[in-house]
Each structure stands twice: as structure tokens, then as C-alpha cells.
Write an enzyme that holds these catalytic residues in place. Sequence first.
Site, short mmCIF file in Angstrom:
data_model
loop_
_atom_site.label_atom_id
_atom_site.label_comp_id
_atom_site.label_asym_id
_atom_site.label_seq_id
_atom_site.Cartn_x
_atom_site.Cartn_y
_atom_site.Cartn_z
N VAL A 107 0.92 -1.21 -0.08
CA VAL A 107 -0.10 -0.14 -0.10
C VAL A 107 0.75 1.54 -0.06
O VAL A 107 0.56 2.42 -0.26
CB VAL A 107 -0.91 0.08 1.29
CG1 VAL A 107 -0.26 0.17 2.39
CG2 VAL A 107 -1.95 0.98 1.05
N LYS A 108 1.94 1.27 0.39
CA LYS A 108 3.15 2.44 0.52
C LYS A 108 3.63 2.81 -0.82
O LYS A 108 3.94 4.16 -0.89
CB LYS A 108 4.14 2.09 1.38
CG LYS A 108 3.89 1.70 2.87
CD LYS A 108 3.21 3.12 3.53
CE LYS A 108 3.41 2.76 5.09
NZ LYS A 108 2.82 4.05 5.62
N ASP A 109 3.22 1.87 -1.88
CA ASP A 109 3.57 2.46 -3.21
C ASP A 109 2.98 3.84 -3.47
O ASP A 109 3.41 4.76 -4.24
CB ASP A 109 3.15 1.34 -4.17
CG ASP A 109 3.96 -0.08 -4.19
OD1 ASP A 109 5.20 0.07 -3.42
OD2 ASP A 109 3.66 -0.61 -4.76
#
Length: 375
Positions: free
Chosen positions: A50-52
Site C-alpha cells: 500500500v505504501k507504493d
Amino acid sequence: MEFTPRRILDNALDAVGNTPVIRLDKIAAEQGLKCNLLGKLEFVSAGGSVKDRIAKAMVLAAEKEGKLIPGKSVVIEPTSGNTGIGLAMACAIKGYSVVITMPKKMSLEKEALLRALGAQVIRTPDEEPWDSPRSHIGVASRLQREIEHGIILDQYRNVNNPLAHEYTTGPEIIASVVSTPSTRTRPSSMKVDAFVAGAGTGGTITGVSRALKNTHNADCIVVGVDPIGSILAVPNSLNISGEGKPYVVEGIGYDFIPDVLSRDDANVNHWVKTSDEDAFKAVQALMRKEGLLVGGSSGSALSGALAWLKTEQGRKVAGTEGLNVVVLLPDGIRNYMSKEWFLKNAFQTEHSDLATRISGILAQEEIMPVQQANF
């Protein structure tokens, strides 16, 4: 076989996000839930988590604002690993140098991926508090001061962190739910009735909450999940038991309150504390019952969701057919395959009639199954 054609993408940044929402029906049935239990599957994003989303958003915003200079800027970031991987991916594409500071407890796989993407990686002591000059945050600040053209995009304060989720993750969840028709066999309220996510920087749960409550369903219940040992949960009394206790799960929880996390109960309505043990049991359930190769923080999110669904308020949701509970599953098992908890889950199998039968067949020919490792 039907498929949806996709245009050719310019680069990996165009493959960030747009992740599926998947039914967790077998776990729901085992738990006796009548509501729809759904997982937002983030490990299929280009960089694996999700940090992308926030890495892409922070880099693009910094370029637009003129803060990044091609060929000169050095992006420095303190991280638990996944934001670093997203930044290293973005900067490999854009042509910026990257320095990542990361506590020693974070997995070897994360460091290997960062180095493979061209990042410099500095490990810092786990026991250092966040405001220590020897912490991953303190070391990053020192490097930023001393490296020419060094810049910290700062996921803990950068408004583009929650905005990335308000503008992408939240709307994707809404679109998945409202575009799936309600049927006799699969009833749906056609709304996101509850959303559950772990909190690290807090950008995900803050941004998604704003999208859900402001544009879709003002009555959506948002539940934050915080590991025992962290101090993010509200009220603070939830954090007293176990405060400062080390925990193994990576990527969620902190010993300080990040600026991007909204602890206003209008945004995050309830908090649940979770243990490593419950998280890793939930990971095993997601793998063996749903076939989803998720990481430890996904287990935290699911175990937190199941715990909340047993509360007085949660039981009303759990017992109502058609209500939609979405759990955010932040990353995959790729980053944790050398970790003791995963190896224990993988190799310590439960007794089964099939295993007994196999042993019996092979014993007849004096061929013994390969002995499993002990963990």
C-alpha cells in the site's frame, strides 16, 4: 476465457494501486459472520504494498513543487521498509539517488529489495526512541543536513500521504463495492459499512476514512488497529498495558504520534489493540483458507476486524446480511519469508489423515518423507 484488456503502461508507477477487493468468505463462515467480509489486496501493486501509493504521490508532488532536482537530489527517508521500497522504485524510474534508514528489526528481504533497486540502506538500533539522534528518524535528519541536495519527503508529516489514500485507495474501495450488484445469494447494502486498517504513519486510515465519510457513507464505521506496545490507539488508556513492549509485526504502530494520523473520533471511530500471536494466526488463516500470501500487518488488520466484530457495536454489523466490512491488507509475504514467525507457520503443519496416508505409503517402500525443519 473473458478478460479486460489493459493499455500498455509507460512505467511501473502507472501500475501502482488499482488493487482488487476480494471476498473472505471461508473465514467469514468459520467465524459465523452474516456480513460480507472483504479484503483490499495491496500486495498486487507494482512495488508490493500500500505504501507504493504515498511514495508515488510524494515524489510527483515534490517534482511539481520544484523540490527535486534531476541528477542532483538525494531522497532520504526513515521507514519500516515498504515506503522505502516504493520510493526506491519511483526514484529508480525518475533518476534520483535514494538513502533509506531502517530499524534492525525490519526484515532482510526489505533490505535486499531496497539495495536491488539501487538504494543505500542504513540500519539503526530498534531500542532507540524516535527522537534519539541514533534512531532511523534521527539518522535520516543528520544525513539530510550533511548531504548536498539531500531531501526528506517525510511520510510522517507530508500531506500527500493521506491525500494519496483519499484520492485513490478510498475511491477504489467505493467503486468496487457499488459496482458489485446485490443478489439473492450475495446480498449487499451497496455501501462500505465498515472499514478496518492498521495504523503506522496513519496516512492510510486517515485518507481512506475521509474518502468514505465525505463522499460515500457518512455513517461508515472506521476501526483502527494498533499493536500492543504502540501508543497510537485512542483513548490513551488502551495503550497503558504493554506500552513500550517490543512487537514483531512490522509496518504498524509507533512510539510517537505522526502528524498525518487523525486521532479525531470523527475520522477513526474505534480502536482495537492486537498481539503478534493473533496477527500471525490470522495470516495463516488468510493463506490456508483464502489462498492469500499476505504479510504480518495484514494479519493484524484481520485479527483486529474479527475482534471488533465481537464487540457490542460490531456484533450488530456481523449479524446483518449484506453489510460490507472492508479490511485493508497492506502487503504480501515476500518481505517476511526468512522471519521465524512465517517459517513456524509454514512448517508446523497440523496432523491430517492425508499426511498419515502418505507416510504409510512411503514406509512400505522404505522411503521416508523429508523431515520438516524444527521451529
